[in-house]
Design a protein around this motif. Structure first.
Motif, PDB file in Angstrom:
ATOM      1  N   PRO A  12     -11.998  -0.005  14.386  1.00  0.00           N
ATOM      2  CA  PRO A  12     -11.725  -0.677  14.480  1.00  0.00           C
ATOM      3  C   PRO A  12     -12.121  -1.249  13.080  1.00  0.00           C
ATOM      4  O   PRO A  12     -11.427  -1.808  12.314  1.00  0.00           O
ATOM      5  CB  PRO A  12     -11.692  -1.384  15.059  1.00  0.00           C
ATOM      6  N   GLU A  13     -13.114  -1.236  12.173  1.00  0.00           N
ATOM      7  CA  GLU A  13     -14.119  -2.466  11.493  1.00  0.00           C
ATOM      8  C   GLU A  13     -13.446  -1.548  10.305  1.00  0.00           C
ATOM      9  O   GLU A  13     -13.984  -2.135   9.058  1.00  0.00           O
ATOM     10  CB  GLU A  13     -15.187  -2.601  11.898  1.00  0.00           C
ATOM     11  N   ASP A  15     -11.256  -0.837   6.517  1.00  0.00           N
ATOM     12  CA  ASP A  15     -10.412  -1.656   5.606  1.00  0.00           C
ATOM     13  C   ASP A  15      -9.371  -0.596   5.597  1.00  0.00           C
ATOM     14  O   ASP A  15      -9.144   0.925   5.460  1.00  0.00           O
ATOM     15  CB  ASP A  15     -11.882  -2.698   5.079  1.00  0.00           C
ATOM     16  N   GLU A  16      -8.205  -1.477   4.511  1.00  0.00           N
ATOM     17  CA  GLU A  16      -7.690  -0.459   3.964  1.00  0.00           C
ATOM     18  C   GLU A  16      -7.623   0.979   3.393  1.00  0.00           C
ATOM     19  O   GLU A  16      -7.148   1.683   3.711  1.00  0.00           O
ATOM     20  CB  GLU A  16      -6.186  -1.261   3.895  1.00  0.00           C
ATOM     21  N   ALA A  17      -9.056   0.359   2.610  1.00  0.00           N
ATOM     22  CA  ALA A  17      -9.423   1.682   1.724  1.00  0.00           C
ATOM     23  C   ALA A  17     -10.096   2.710   2.538  1.00  0.00           C
ATOM     24  O   ALA A  17      -9.168   3.793   2.176  1.00  0.00           O
ATOM     25  CB  ALA A  17      -9.904   1.145   0.508  1.00  0.00           C
ATOM     26  N   ALA A  18     -10.570   1.956   3.048  1.00  0.00           N
ATOM     27  CA  ALA A  18     -12.070   2.933   4.214  1.00  0.00           C
ATOM     28  C   ALA A  18     -10.164   3.938   5.261  1.00  0.00           C
ATOM     29  O   ALA A  18     -10.657   5.191   5.216  1.00  0.00           O
ATOM     30  CB  ALA A  18     -12.447   2.060   4.771  1.00  0.00           C
ATOM     31  N   VAL A  19      -9.074   3.503   5.563  1.00  0.00           N
ATOM     32  CA  VAL A  19      -8.473   4.141   6.435  1.00  0.00           C
ATOM     33  C   VAL A  19      -7.512   4.941   5.365  1.00  0.00           C
ATOM     34  O   VAL A  19      -7.415   5.943   5.416  1.00  0.00           O
ATOM     35  CB  VAL A  19      -8.026   2.922   6.895  1.00  0.00           C
ATOM     36  N   ALA A  20      -7.422   4.868   4.460  1.00  0.00           N
ATOM     37  CA  ALA A  20      -6.677   5.531   3.701  1.00  0.00           C
ATOM     38  C   ALA A  20      -7.500   6.712   3.268  1.00  0.00           C
ATOM     39  O   ALA A  20      -7.089   7.778   2.619  1.00  0.00           O
ATOM     40  CB  ALA A  20      -6.513   5.104   1.637  1.00  0.00           C
ATOM     41  N   ARG A  46      -4.380  -2.994  14.011  1.00  0.00           N
ATOM     42  CA  ARG A  46      -5.285  -2.067  15.338  1.00  0.00           C
ATOM     43  C   ARG A  46      -4.964  -2.712  16.432  1.00  0.00           C
ATOM     44  O   ARG A  46      -3.814  -3.077  16.583  1.00  0.00           O
ATOM     45  CB  ARG A  46      -6.557  -2.543  14.818  1.00  0.00           C
ATOM     46  N   ARG A  47      -4.973  -1.244  17.504  1.00  0.00           N
ATOM     47  CA  ARG A  47      -3.868  -1.124  19.334  1.00  0.00           C
ATOM     48  C   ARG A  47      -5.329  -1.430  19.744  1.00  0.00           C
ATOM     49  O   ARG A  47      -6.359  -0.654  19.619  1.00  0.00           O
ATOM     50  CB  ARG A  47      -2.947  -0.586  19.022  1.00  0.00           C
ATOM     51  N   GLY A  59      -8.680   0.248  17.542  1.00  0.00           N
ATOM     52  CA  GLY A  59      -8.646   1.463  16.789  1.00  0.00           C
ATOM     53  C   GLY A  59      -7.028   1.502  15.893  1.00  0.00           C
ATOM     54  O   GLY A  59      -6.661   0.566  16.515  1.00  0.00           O
ATOM     55  N   GLN A  60      -7.109   1.863  15.330  1.00  0.00           N
ATOM     56  CA  GLN A  60      -6.401   2.090  14.419  1.00  0.00           C
ATOM     57  C   GLN A  60      -6.118   3.644  14.028  1.00  0.00           C
ATOM     58  O   GLN A  60      -5.849   4.603  14.389  1.00  0.00           O
ATOM     59  CB  GLN A  60      -6.408   1.906  13.439  1.00  0.00           C
TER      60      GLN A  60
END
Length: 96
Positions: A12-13, A15-20, A46-47, A59-60
């Motif tokens: 969950p921590e 950010d958008e760049a790390a998720v991408a 996040r859910r 989590g995402q």
């Protein structure tokens, strides 16, 4: 090649760049093993998880659909299992 669907939960921590970057890493893993990614998309913000996973309560979620040779699937699962940003994953084969 068979069609698969993979759902994985990222920390969950991130950010958008790390998720991408994590989505790009998993997609690149499929393509380097001879597969092709149909789509890989995050499921919004996040859910809340039903139960804590590695001390995380949120989590995402990311959904990825891809085609891959069945012999290369264990390598994709192995890398998903040892990736620190992935809390859980599930791969299912789509019906033909």
């Amino acid at each position: 090649m068979r069609e698969y669907e993979m759902m994985y939960i990222l920390r969950p921590e991130l950010d958008e760049a790390a998720v991408a970057a994590a989505i790009a890493k998993m997609s690149e893993l499929v393509t380097t093993n001879g597969g092709e990614v149909a789509k890989a998309e995050p499921w919004g913000p996040r859910r809340r998880l039903a139960y804590p996973i590695q001390s995380c309560r949120e989590g995402q979620y990311v959904l990825m659909q891809f085609k891959l040779d069945p012999k290369a699937l264990p390598e994709v699962e192995r890398v998903a299992r040892i990736t620190d940003d992935v809390l859980r994953y599930l791969v299912i084969r789509l019906d033909d």
